[in-house]
Scaffold this active site. Structure first.
Site, PDB file in Angstrom:
ATOM      1  N   ILE A   1      28.306  13.247 -40.110  1.00 57.97           N
ATOM      2  CA  ILE A   1      28.659  14.556 -40.664  1.00 57.97           C
ATOM      3  C   ILE A   1      28.022  14.713 -42.042  1.00 57.97           C
ATOM      4  CG2 ILE A   1      30.816  15.060 -39.427  1.00 57.97           C
ATOM      5  CD1 ILE A   1      32.272  13.874 -41.935  1.00 57.97           C
TER       6      ILE A   1
ATOM      7  N   TYR B   1      48.802   9.902 -37.301  1.00 51.92           N
ATOM      8  CA  TYR B   1      47.742   9.028 -36.769  1.00 51.92           C
ATOM      9  C   TYR B   1      48.157   8.512 -35.390  1.00 51.92           C
ATOM     10  CZ  TYR B   1      44.506   5.003 -36.688  1.00 51.92           C
ATOM     11  OH  TYR B   1      43.540   4.082 -36.359  1.00 51.92           O
TER      12      TYR B   1
ATOM     13  N   GLY C   1      30.393   9.530 -35.633  1.00 56.06           N
ATOM     14  CA  GLY C   1      31.054   8.783 -36.710  1.00 56.06           C
ATOM     15  C   GLY C   1      30.295   7.495 -37.007  1.00 56.06           C
TER      16      GLY C   1
ATOM     17  N   GLY D   1      30.804   5.423 -40.384  1.00 56.29           N
ATOM     18  CA  GLY D   1      32.152   5.001 -40.776  1.00 56.29           C
ATOM     19  C   GLY D   1      32.363   3.500 -40.671  1.00 56.29           C
ATOM     20  N   GLN D   2      33.642   3.101 -40.774  1.00 53.86           N
ATOM     21  CA  GLN D   2      34.002   1.676 -40.819  1.00 53.86           C
ATOM     22  C   GLN D   2      33.490   0.917 -39.593  1.00 53.86           C
ATOM     23  OE1 GLN D   2      38.121   0.872 -40.168  1.00 53.86           O
ATOM     24  NE2 GLN D   2      38.017  -1.218 -40.944  1.00 53.86           N
TER      25      GLN D   2
ATOM     26  N   LYS E   1      46.758   9.234 -31.548  1.00 50.96           N
ATOM     27  CA  LYS E   1      46.278   8.124 -30.707  1.00 50.96           C
ATOM     28  C   LYS E   1      46.960   8.137 -29.336  1.00 50.96           C
ATOM     29  CE  LYS E   1      43.179   6.305 -33.380  1.00 50.96           C
ATOM     30  NZ  LYS E   1      41.772   6.633 -33.060  1.00 50.96           N
TER      31      LYS E   1
ATOM     32  N   ASP F   1      29.100  17.187 -35.878  1.00 46.50           N
ATOM     33  CA  ASP F   1      30.498  17.316 -36.292  1.00 46.50           C
ATOM     34  C   ASP F   1      31.342  17.345 -35.020  1.00 46.50           C
ATOM     35  OD1 ASP F   1      32.994  18.281 -37.042  1.00 46.50           O
ATOM     36  OD2 ASP F   1      32.165  19.487 -38.685  1.00 46.50           O
ATOM     37  N   ILE F   2      32.296  16.432 -34.927  1.00 45.65           N
ATOM     38  CA  ILE F   2      33.066  16.305 -33.685  1.00 45.65           C
ATOM     39  C   ILE F   2      33.877  17.567 -33.365  1.00 45.65           C
ATOM     40  CG2 ILE F   2      35.165  15.249 -34.672  1.00 45.65           C
ATOM     41  CD1 ILE F   2      34.867  13.301 -32.120  1.00 45.65           C
TER      42      ILE F   2
HETATM   43  N1  SER Z   1      43.380   0.228 -39.417  1.00 45.60           N
HETATM   44  C1  SER Z   1      44.110   1.407 -39.044  1.00 45.60           C
HETATM   45  C2  SER Z   1      44.937   1.891 -40.177  1.00 45.60           C
HETATM   46  O1  SER Z   1      45.391   1.075 -40.945  1.00 45.60           O
HETATM   47  C3  SER Z   1      44.994   1.142 -37.881  1.00 45.60           C
HETATM   48  O2  SER Z   1      44.292   1.271 -36.698  1.00 45.60           O
HETATM   49  O3  SER Z   1      45.144   3.046 -40.295  1.00 45.60           O
END
Ligand code: SER
Length: 322
Positions: free
Chosen positions: A35, A143, A8, A11-12, A147, A54-55
């Site tokens: 990816i 999400y 990744g 990504g951010q 986690k 690709d994970i």
């Molecule tokens: N920054 C993430 C989100 O807003 C939270 O970990 O989904």
């Protein structure tokens, strides 16, 4: 020397963490995993090796780990919270299936593994103010479910198989480099772009919605320091609360307005993001991270705002279309 695979990497977090790791552990040993459709460009491509990883493809992760004799994996593949609600099956496949692949490869090949958790691992029944390290974790977003599952699975692999898994629960991350895209805390990045572009900001969350936030340089340092921490001091592994600042839309707006006096904001609520934000903590207690590996943030809202505005002005002049 450490050989590291960042999954990744475009990504951010990955786009900045990969470069930081290359600075610390020296060039060619840090592999940028990406990816298809999110290929690395610029410095990320020029300063070290890049491989398509690709994970969801465990065999491919293992192949790259062998090729570069990888000692540590940074698993940064994820869908952020709001996007994950629209694609829950994919969120599970990446968040849990992908993590399982990383854990298995790490077990077989002796890699250490970093996988971020989040303030999103908490839910409505969690104490919201100064949320303790060890507390109720019953999130109602996919999400959050991925986690919490990830935290438990990573601790299981540490205890059962001795895999060196470590993690932090990131707050909302703020940076001028790569946009988050699809999270609940994204507004705290978008607001700076509006301020610098001279636009009125439409805030998707209502006043009084407090969440923990962190400036990216602190977050990157946390990701490095937790992996470098002396394991004999760690009573926790997956995952540590870390904190630096907590604010609501009114507070960040007022702070930016001190530096951009003409800046305006109005509210245009996003019900999904509001529901998610309401279920997350207002602020985290990060005492355990401070005690077990000397975690300490450097930026507060004022110093972050000055740095964000300075760097965004430069960036938006250089790349007006971004
Ligand atoms: N920054 C993430 C989100 O807003 C939270 O970990 O989904």
């Amino acid at each position: 020397m450490k050989n590291i695979l960042v999954i990744g990497s475009t990504g951010q977090i990955g786009s900045e963490l990969t470069l930081k790791l290359r600075d610390i552990y020296s060039g060619p040993s840090v592999v940028a995993g990406y990816i298809k459709g999110a290929e690395p460009k610029g410095a990320l491509l020029e300063t070290g090796p890049a491989e398509e990883v690709d994970i969801t493809d465990a065999a491919r992760i293992a192949e790259v780990v062998d090729k570069y004799k990888i000692d540590a994996i940074y698993n940064l593949a994820a869908l952020l919270s709001a996007v994950a609600e629209a694609k829950p099956q994919l969120a599970w496949k990446i968040g849990v299936g992908g993590l399982y692949n990383c854990l298995e490869v790490s077990r077989e090949k002796g890699c250490a593994l970093f996988t971020p958790s989040s303030i999103g691992s908490f839910g409505l029944s969690t104490p919201h103010v100064k949320t303790p390290q060890d507390t109720v974790q019953r999130p109602d977003t996919i999400y959050g479910v991925t986690k919490v599952t990830g935290e438990l699975l990573s601790d299981y692999y540490a205890k059962r198989f001795g895999v060196d898994t470590r993690s932090v629960r990131f707050p909302g991350l703020i940076s001028y480099t790569t946009l988050p895209g699809g999270g609940t805390t994204d507004y705290a990045v978008d607001i700076y772009y509006s301020a610098v572009r001279g636009e009125k900001f439409k805030c998707p969350l209502k006043p009084g919605t407090f969440m923990d936030m962190m400036y990216m340089p602190d977050a990157l340092r946390a990701a490095v320091e937790i992996m470098e921490a002396d394991p004999s001091r760690l009573k926790h592994r997956n995952s540590f609360n870390i904190a630096s600042m907590s604010f609501d839309p009114e507070i960040i707006y007022a702070k930016i307005k001190e530096h951009v006096p003409g800046f305006e904001m109005e509210y245009e609520l996003d019900p999904l993001r509001q529901r998610i934000a309401d279920s997350w903590p207002d602020s985290l207690d990060d005492t355990c991270a401070r005690e077990e590996w000397d975690w300490k943030p450097e930026y507060d809202l004022e110093s972050m705002t000055v740095d964000m505005l300075t760097n965004l002005r430069k960036k938006l002049i250089a790349e007006p279309a971004t």
